[in-house]
Write a protein that holds these residues in place. Structure first.
Motif, PDB file in Angstrom:
ATOM      1  N   PRO A 354       0.802  -1.233   0.000  1.00 23.44           N
ATOM      2  CA  PRO A 354       0.000   0.000   0.000  1.00 23.44           C
ATOM      3  C   PRO A 354       0.832   1.279   0.000  1.00 23.44           C
ATOM      4  O   PRO A 354       0.578   2.188  -0.794  1.00 23.44           O
ATOM      5  CB  PRO A 354      -0.830  -0.117   1.279  1.00 23.44           C
ATOM      6  N   MET A 355       1.824   1.355   0.868  1.00 24.76           N
ATOM      7  CA  MET A 355       2.560   2.617   0.995  1.00 24.76           C
ATOM      8  C   MET A 355       3.395   2.919  -0.242  1.00 24.76           C
ATOM      9  O   MET A 355       3.490   4.079  -0.668  1.00 24.76           O
ATOM     10  CB  MET A 355       3.431   2.605   2.244  1.00 24.76           C
ATOM     11  N   LYS A 356       3.994   1.905  -0.831  1.00 24.01           N
ATOM     12  CA  LYS A 356       4.756   2.124  -2.057  1.00 24.01           C
ATOM     13  C   LYS A 356       3.850   2.661  -3.156  1.00 24.01           C
ATOM     14  O   LYS A 356       4.209   3.595  -3.899  1.00 24.01           O
ATOM     15  CB  LYS A 356       5.420   0.827  -2.505  1.00 24.01           C
ATOM     16  N   THR A 357       2.655   2.090  -3.248  1.00 22.48           N
ATOM     17  CA  THR A 357       1.701   2.501  -4.281  1.00 22.48           C
ATOM     18  C   THR A 357       1.220   3.928  -4.033  1.00 22.48           C
ATOM     19  O   THR A 357       1.113   4.744  -4.962  1.00 22.48           O
ATOM     20  CB  THR A 357       0.513   1.527  -4.316  1.00 22.48           C
ATOM     21  N   ILE A 358       0.932   4.244  -2.778  1.00 24.60           N
ATOM     22  CA  ILE A 358       0.461   5.586  -2.438  1.00 24.60           C
ATOM     23  C   ILE A 358       1.549   6.622  -2.700  1.00 24.60           C
ATOM     24  O   ILE A 358       1.288   7.697  -3.261  1.00 24.60           O
ATOM     25  CB  ILE A 358      -0.006   5.632  -0.972  1.00 24.60           C
ATOM     26  N   ARG A 359       2.778   6.321  -2.316  1.00 25.14           N
ATOM     27  CA  ARG A 359       3.878   7.271  -2.526  1.00 25.14           C
ATOM     28  C   ARG A 359       4.088   7.548  -4.021  1.00 25.14           C
ATOM     29  O   ARG A 359       4.357   8.685  -4.420  1.00 25.14           O
ATOM     30  CB  ARG A 359       5.161   6.732  -1.894  1.00 25.14           C
ATOM     31  N   ARG A 360       3.955   6.510  -4.823  1.00 26.31           N
ATOM     32  CA  ARG A 360       4.116   6.699  -6.272  1.00 26.31           C
ATOM     33  C   ARG A 360       3.005   7.608  -6.808  1.00 26.31           C
ATOM     34  O   ARG A 360       3.258   8.494  -7.643  1.00 26.31           O
ATOM     35  CB  ARG A 360       4.106   5.353  -6.996  1.00 26.31           C
ATOM     36  N   ALA A 361       1.780   7.396  -6.342  1.00 28.48           N
ATOM     37  CA  ALA A 361       0.667   8.239  -6.787  1.00 28.48           C
ATOM     38  C   ALA A 361       0.906   9.699  -6.403  1.00 28.48           C
ATOM     39  O   ALA A 361       0.690  10.620  -7.207  1.00 28.48           O
ATOM     40  CB  ALA A 361      -0.645   7.733  -6.193  1.00 28.48           C
ATOM     41  N   TYR A 362       1.353   9.938  -5.174  1.00 32.98           N
ATOM     42  CA  TYR A 362       1.658  11.297  -4.737  1.00 32.98           C
ATOM     43  C   TYR A 362       2.711  11.919  -5.658  1.00 32.98           C
ATOM     44  O   TYR A 362       2.582  13.066  -6.089  1.00 32.98           O
ATOM     45  CB  TYR A 362       2.197  11.288  -3.306  1.00 32.98           C
ATOM     46  N   GLN A 363       3.771  11.163  -5.920  1.00 31.88           N
ATOM     47  CA  GLN A 363       4.866  11.683  -6.738  1.00 31.88           C
ATOM     48  C   GLN A 363       4.380  12.057  -8.127  1.00 31.88           C
ATOM     49  O   GLN A 363       4.720  13.133  -8.653  1.00 31.88           O
ATOM     50  CB  GLN A 363       5.985  10.644  -6.832  1.00 31.88           C
ATOM     51  N   GLU A 364       3.569  11.210  -8.738  1.00 37.63           N
ATOM     52  CA  GLU A 364       3.104  11.469 -10.095  1.00 37.63           C
ATOM     53  C   GLU A 364       2.139  12.644 -10.157  1.00 37.63           C
ATOM     54  O   GLU A 364       1.989  13.271 -11.213  1.00 37.63           O
ATOM     55  CB  GLU A 364       2.474  10.205 -10.678  1.00 37.63           C
ATOM     56  N   LEU A 365       1.484  12.957  -9.046  1.00 42.35           N
ATOM     57  CA  LEU A 365       0.560  14.093  -9.010  1.00 42.35           C
ATOM     58  C   LEU A 365       1.215  15.356  -8.472  1.00 42.35           C
ATOM     59  O   LEU A 365       0.565  16.404  -8.374  1.00 42.35           O
ATOM     60  CB  LEU A 365      -0.666  13.740  -8.152  1.00 42.35           C
ATOM     61  N   GLY A 366       2.494  15.258  -8.097  1.00 42.37           N
ATOM     62  CA  GLY A 366       3.183  16.425  -7.570  1.00 42.37           C
ATOM     63  C   GLY A 366       2.758  16.785  -6.163  1.00 42.37           C
ATOM     64  O   GLY A 366       2.864  17.945  -5.748  1.00 42.37           O
TER      65      GLY A 366
END
Length: 424
Positions: A354-366
């Motif tokens: 979960p956390m890896k996926t969430i962090r990636r989403a945050y990064q891609e959305l700035g």
């Protein structure tokens, strides 16, 4: 293309009703329930005005939508006695909220000056993990979410000091958990509570121009009417309500969930040009099995004939799903959905890490994530009960393996484009 004969609705069976509900509806068959629980315009508007002491519902365009809706409900929804009680109660709630919002704006026109900055919308097929992702990200203090109680009772506007102790929380909780008592299996499908985040359609009832109504009733004439209207009118109220709710309690960003926004994302982006979109993805066969079970149960709250109007063909039949995802891919590629303003999340990736996926989403959305926010999200996910109310069994029956394979073949572009793994 998969054979249209494969329609999960034909094999779905509702669970037996609790004895008290079954008995109430049985007795209702001998009563003049349309007179006992009226759903006519005059009585609904008069009672809403009497309950609030207010008279102004705002601009008059809504009234045509309301009239089409209640006529469709009366003529097509086949409500039983419990269904009529629920429907009258709900319609009064929405009318009263509309009166109060209109009155609050008249007394405080400065609310219109509120600004919605870079709202984040979680979208995707129903049952694809949008709810758990929404709840997880809501632990991040930079996000303001719409809770059930403020969606149901938005006025007076929530205040930060009393946000977690407002008496409307308990009032909303009692009302929203009624379906758990009407259909106990609902507890295994979707958590309900006065203090839980809700999706956008839950605060758009009062527009009377929303997909939410054909998720609740079998009303094909309303659907035909709805599809001829300009949905931007509903998004105007969407923003109006968010401004009201943030007036006395705001955060940097709104975090919203709206699977029903999928077909109208360009209109959403007209309203919120700087919106960020999180697309949740899951095997379409699995999600559609689950949607049939969930929607059948929702219709079953109010009627003994839950599939009479063939609602949700666009969602439940393969042709509609192929067209929708082809359209979304086109919008992503032609810039209608601007690059840098969306990210894709695979449900199975989220489940695995979960956390890896969430962090990636945050990064891609700035977006940035503080250490404190990460800790709150991790704690929430670690403590999230699994199956606390029982397991939702959502296979709809029948030997569907060949049809499932045909559906996956028809959706091959979707699976390949987004890298969505098949389940089962």
């Amino acid at each position: 293309m998969a054979d249209r004969a494969y329609d999960r609705r034909t094999t779905w069976k509702p669970a037996p009703r609790p004895e008290w509900v079954a008995r109430l509806n049985e007795e209702g068959e001998t009563l003049a329930i349309r007179s006992i629980v009226p759903l006519d315009e005059a009585s609904l508007l008069a009672e809403a005005r009497r309950n609030t002491g207010l008279d102004d519902f705002g601009e008059d365009r809504w009234l045509e939508h309301f009239r089409v809706l209640i006529r469709a409900i009366e003529d097509e929804a086949k409500l039983n006695l419990m269904g009529r009680i629920l429907t009258r109660s709900d319609l009064l709630l929405y009318l009263e909220a509309r009166l109060r919002i209109t009155d609050t704006y008249k007394r405080h026109p400065e609310i219109e000056d509120e600004v919605i900055r870079e709202p984040v919308f979680i979208v995707g097929s129903g049952r694809s993990g949008t709810t758990i992702f929404h709840e997880a990200l809501s632990q991040d203090e930079q996000f303001r979410v719409v809770k059930r109680w403020e969606a149901m009772f938005p006025c007076p506007p929530p205040e930060e000091a009393t946000y977690h102790t407002d008496p409307r929380i308990a009032k909303a909780d009692r009302l929203i958990t009624l379906p758990d008592r009407i259909a106990p299996e609902w507890r295994t499908m979707h958590a309900q509570g006065g203090d839980l985040p809700v999706e956008c359609i839950e605060f758009l009832y009062l527009t009377f121009l929303s997909e939410v109504y054909y998720c609740a009733f079998q009303i094909p004439s309303y659907v035909a009417y709805f599809r001829k209207q300009d949905i931007r009118e509903t998004f105007v109220w969407h923003k109006r309500i968010l401004k009201l709710l943030q007036w006395k309690y705001k955060k940097p960003h709104w975090l919203l969930k709206g699977p029903t926004h999928m077909p109208v994302l360009p209109k959403l982006l007209e309203t919120y040009p700087d919106a960020r979109l999180i697309f949740m993805h899951r095997d379409q066969v699995t999600t559609t099995d689950s949607v049939v079970s969930v929607q059948g149960t929702i219709y079953w709250w109010r009627t003994d004939d839950p599939w009479s109007g063939n609602m949700l063909d666009d969602v439940l039949m393969i042709e509609g799903r192929v067209k929708l995802w082809d359209r979304i891919i086109r919008w992503m590629e032609d810039g209608t959905i601007p690059k840098g303003q969306f990210t894709n999340v695979i449900y199975l990736d989220f489940s695995a890490d979960p956390m890896k996926t969430i962090r990636r989403a945050y990064q891609e959305l700035g977006l940035s994530m503080s250490d404190a926010a990460a800790q709150r999200i991790e704690t929430y996910l670690r403590n999230k009960p699994k199956g606390v109310f029982g397991k939702h069994q959502y296979k709809t029956g029948g030997d569907a393996s060949e049809s499932a394979a045909a559906e996956r073949k028809a959706l091959a572009r979707y699976y390949e484009y987004f890298g969505v793994p098949q389940e089962g």
